[in-house]
Design a protein around this motif. Structure first.
Motif, PDB file in Angstrom:
ATOM      1  N   LYS A  11       3.216  10.765  10.372  1.00  0.00           N
ATOM      2  CA  LYS A  11       3.650  11.974  11.195  1.00  0.00           C
ATOM      3  C   LYS A  11       2.343  13.135  11.911  1.00  0.00           C
ATOM      4  O   LYS A  11       2.052  12.654  13.614  1.00  0.00           O
ATOM      5  N   THR A  33       6.279  16.500  14.776  1.00  0.00           N
ATOM      6  CA  THR A  33       7.921  15.934  15.569  1.00  0.00           C
ATOM      7  C   THR A  33       8.914  16.914  14.873  1.00  0.00           C
ATOM      8  O   THR A  33       7.918  17.973  13.933  1.00  0.00           O
ATOM      9  N   ALA A  34       9.693  17.147  14.510  1.00  0.00           N
ATOM     10  CA  ALA A  34      10.927  17.682  13.796  1.00  0.00           C
ATOM     11  C   ALA A  34      12.179  17.334  13.440  1.00  0.00           C
ATOM     12  O   ALA A  34      12.477  15.779  14.197  1.00  0.00           O
ATOM     13  N   PHE A  35      12.865  17.298  12.647  1.00  0.00           N
ATOM     14  CA  PHE A  35      14.300  16.883  11.888  1.00  0.00           C
ATOM     15  C   PHE A  35      13.931  15.500  11.830  1.00  0.00           C
ATOM     16  O   PHE A  35      14.572  14.617  12.506  1.00  0.00           O
ATOM     17  N   ASN A  36      13.362  15.052  11.003  1.00  0.00           N
ATOM     18  CA  ASN A  36      12.814  13.861  11.023  1.00  0.00           C
ATOM     19  C   ASN A  36      12.295  13.107  12.309  1.00  0.00           C
ATOM     20  O   ASN A  36      13.040  12.151  11.893  1.00  0.00           O
ATOM     21  N   ALA A  37      11.552  13.294  12.696  1.00  0.00           N
ATOM     22  CA  ALA A  37      10.843  13.118  13.660  1.00  0.00           C
ATOM     23  C   ALA A  37      12.323  12.401  14.372  1.00  0.00           C
ATOM     24  O   ALA A  37      11.269  11.184  15.247  1.00  0.00           O
ATOM     25  N   LYS A 216       5.843  26.200  13.448  1.00  0.00           N
ATOM     26  CA  LYS A 216       6.086  24.712  14.403  1.00  0.00           C
ATOM     27  C   LYS A 216       7.730  25.119  14.700  1.00  0.00           C
ATOM     28  O   LYS A 216       7.862  24.326  15.709  1.00  0.00           O
ATOM     29  N   ARG A 220      10.416  23.282  17.206  1.00  0.00           N
ATOM     30  CA  ARG A 220      11.612  23.008  16.855  1.00  0.00           C
ATOM     31  C   ARG A 220      12.523  23.474  18.147  1.00  0.00           C
ATOM     32  O   ARG A 220      13.800  23.124  17.629  1.00  0.00           O
TER      33      ARG A 220
HETATM   34  N1  ASP Z   1       8.014  17.879   9.452  1.00  0.00           N
HETATM   35  C1  ASP Z   1       9.804  17.133   9.745  1.00  0.00           C
HETATM   36  C2  ASP Z   1       9.883  15.982  10.975  1.00  0.00           C
HETATM   37  O1  ASP Z   1       8.762  15.747  10.807  1.00  0.00           O
HETATM   38  C3  ASP Z   1      10.180  17.937   9.799  1.00  0.00           C
HETATM   39  C4  ASP Z   1       9.998  19.010  10.221  1.00  0.00           C
HETATM   40  O2  ASP Z   1       8.498  20.139  10.237  1.00  0.00           O
HETATM   41  O3  ASP Z   1      10.537  20.198  11.143  1.00  0.00           O
HETATM   42  O4  ASP Z   1      10.485  15.496  11.168  1.00  0.00           O
END
Ligand code: ASP
Ligand code: TMP
Length: 241
Positions: A11, A33-37, A216, A220
């Motif tokens: 990611k 990305t966040a919350f598993n993309a 991050k 998020r």
């Molecule tokens: N790295 C993870 C994602 O892309 C989660 C995160 O960092 O919040 O989903």
């Protein structure tokens, strides 16, 4: 770069082979990305910032005897690393309650933990990176008992050094995620990255719970000023290294 076939695209990074099978080239992306993309975006300049911060921190850890995959940084957003077989584990170390620890236990955000907490999550986006018990970890044969002990000890040592370093940067190291791997001689190496993407970093001079966030979580939680927070971390790290 694009003519060379990539080995893997994650990611936030792309891995390329080099002429030496023991060495890989990592390209850090601006993609976030966040919350598993489930949430996707870009953080302008993030690739260079994270690569620079991670290189500085890996060198700091190497200087105190912690073995990492870091070799050098041939370009601002590129890192040469030793090839490792990654344990499919996200090793999280927490000093202060935040994030999923608060959501899952009801602990208030900001509570200082009596001692650092080391947790293991399964690195699997489809399953939502679940928290593992050690019995589940052994059931899935993700690591041996000896390896797990070694990983835990190394994670705590990394925490001691990073916490002290960030403190000098006027930054509180709330928590962070590490990944580990074995090189071709089965030596345990700290791998992946350490950056504002993988750490919670709070400005120690700021008491406002939203303004203090320098990591991050700004992306998020849609807190704004994401790029400037990453820049701030970079400047403070470079000033202290
Ligand atoms: N790295 C993870 C994602 O892309 C989660 C995160 O960092 O919040 O989903
Ligand atoms: P959490 O509170 O969401 O479990 O996150 C703990 C720490 O791990 C936090 O510093 C962010 C980092 N982290 C990652 O680097 N990658 C991830 O996929 C997740 C979920 C957390």
């Amino acid at each position: 770069m694009s003519e060379v076939e990539k080995i893997y695209e994650g990611k936030a990074k792309i891995l390329y082979p080099t002429e030496d099978p023991e060495i890989l080239l990592t390209y850090y992306k601006d993609d976030a990305t966040a919350f598993n993309a489930q949430k996707r975006g870009q953080i302008q300049g993030k690739g260079e910032i994270n690569c620079t911060v991670a290189a500085a921190l890996f060198q700091l850890l190497e200087s105190v005897g912690i073995a990492t995959h870091y070799i050098d940084r041939p370009a601002p957003n590129q890192m040469r690393v030793r090839a490792v077989k990654i344990f499919p584990l996200e090793v999280v170390v927490r000093n202060i309650a935040a994030g999923s620890l608060c959501r899952q236990t009801g602990l208030p955000e900001g509570k200082i933990l009596p001692q650092p907490l080391v947790e293991f999550y399964l690195k699997n986006d489809e399953l939502g990176d679940p928290l593992l018990s050690s019995d589940r970890l052994f059931l899935l044969e993700l690591a041996t008992k000896e390896q797990l002990t070694q990983i835990q000890e190394m994670a705590l040592k990394v925490n001691d050094h990073l916490r002290e370093f960030f403190w000098r940067c006027d930054i509180i190291l709330v928590d962070f995620k590490l990944e580990f791997g074995l090189d071709s001689s089965s030596r345990l190496l700290l791998a992946d990255e350490i950056s504002p993407d993988t750490c919670r970093l709070w400005d120690s001079q700021e008491t406002d719970p939203l303004a203090r966030v320098l990591d991050k979580d700004r992306f998020r939680r849609d807190l704004g000023a994401v790029e400037s927070a990453y820049q701030e971390v970079l400047q403070r790290v470079l000033a202290q290294i």
